[in-house]
Scaffold this active site. Sequence first.
Site, short mmCIF file in Angstrom:
data_model
loop_
_atom_site.label_atom_id
_atom_site.label_comp_id
_atom_site.label_asym_id
_atom_site.label_seq_id
_atom_site.Cartn_x
_atom_site.Cartn_y
_atom_site.Cartn_z
N ASP A 21 -13.81 -5.81 -3.63
CA ASP A 21 -13.85 -5.75 -2.16
C ASP A 21 -15.23 -6.20 -1.73
OD1 ASP A 21 -11.33 -4.67 -2.25
OD2 ASP A 21 -11.98 -2.60 -1.90
N ASP A 78 0.88 -1.17 0.00
CA ASP A 78 0.00 0.00 0.00
C ASP A 78 0.91 1.21 0.00
OD1 ASP A 78 -2.09 -1.70 0.16
OD2 ASP A 78 -2.71 -1.16 2.18
#
Lengths: 216, 257
Positions: free
Chosen positions: B131, B12
């Site tokens: 997601d 990330d």
Amino acid sequence: MTTSVAIIDYGMGNLHSVASAFAHVAPDSQIDITSDAQLIANADKVLFPGVGAIRDCMVEIRRLGFDTLVPEMIKGGKPMLAICVGMQALMASSEENSGVSCIDVLPGFVNYFGDDLRDDQGRKLKVPHMGWNQVQQTIDHPLWQGIDNYSHFYFVHSYFVIASNAQQVAGRTEYHREFVAALSHGSLFATQFHPEKSDTAGLQLLKNFMDWDGRI
Amino acid sequence: MSLAKRIIPCLDVDCGRVVKGVQFADIRDAGDPVEVAKRYNEQGADEITFLDITATHEGRDTIVRTVEKIASEVFIPLTVGGGIRTVEDIRTLLNAGADKVGINSAAVFNPEFVRQASERFGAQCIVVAIDAKKVSSEGEANRWEIFTHGGRKPTGIDVVEWAIKMADYGAGEILLTSMDRDGTKDGFDVSMIRAINHVVCIPVIASGGVGNLQHLVDGVEQGGADAVLAASIFHFGEYTIPQAKAYMCDQGIEVRL
């Protein structure tokens, strides 16, 4: 003298990865991404890449005259490396896009892996064949130098080559069935996998290509 | 000889730094993305995924430069996701050296974008990132729903139907993250991975919840995943990639050693 490499650009896909891999293994070389036939013909080494659908590739290859230039250079003994769809484009024809005739420098065909594939334990096999698979080296070749037999290379493809001349096969891989991972014909070496994405084994192959004079 | 299961460390990246939010704690700095990527490459990672979580527009140019730097030193596939909304965004990242791009909420808002991107650049470089959270109650048949905005907004879209649709629209791969498990270290939601794997013919990458090496095995053996993605177990040195591969290999899983 500086070695020059021409990466043939016919507008399909991204050629920066392969250019930067060459720059990494041969920092002193001159690397051009080009569609200029003269520049390609004058280069010491030629890379013939390919990404995407074969029909679109063949349209551009013919439009730019590479369907005659590439066979001429192979005949003339210029070291050439063809990658992925670049290799497939050298065969007689492909069954992709409901049948496309290709450059036909090497005898053989390009077929689809098929749908709903299963391994011998009944587990689903995905298409494209995407990821790292082992390559069995079936001949001794300067481009295999320093690379362990059965090394892993990175593949992304839904179609595979069936070579009519078994003597031209330089490497094999298995995915649902055995297929051609590499071909060798004079000063031409062709791979279904992407050496530029294949970590140390791939970089060694590219370095070997830079050191190769085109003779077996 | 068979196709190896891939181990993919995920970075990330926020404004040019690798970060990883640990649940209920602050975001920990995990280093310079170029250095981290090189380290994972040397350890034998099969692929590297970057998720750009930079919120600002100026910050977004940083990821392009980061990808350029990494692509000139790391020669394994690179996937970049986060904030990709246009064909131009994809072109910029591919030109910078990314091999694949991850499309997430832009696909939810406009599914046609996936079709356009796939036709333009080829399915092999289009990863649809999903997601999802479990929405069925105890005792009901399993049902998962797509969530956007970091898991805050439900969309009403069923994850199984969505995966079928995205594969049909030209996705080359699915990156499936369980928002219930993300950051928990409780392991993948293997029943969700299995449900998706059952209905699509493209590779599925399992993501969200890895806390130990057995979880990676479960993702492959129970979920049928083609690749497993993890972040924190690698970033903070709990496990190395060679340890993960050795463990998977001992369990009979084909890996690239």
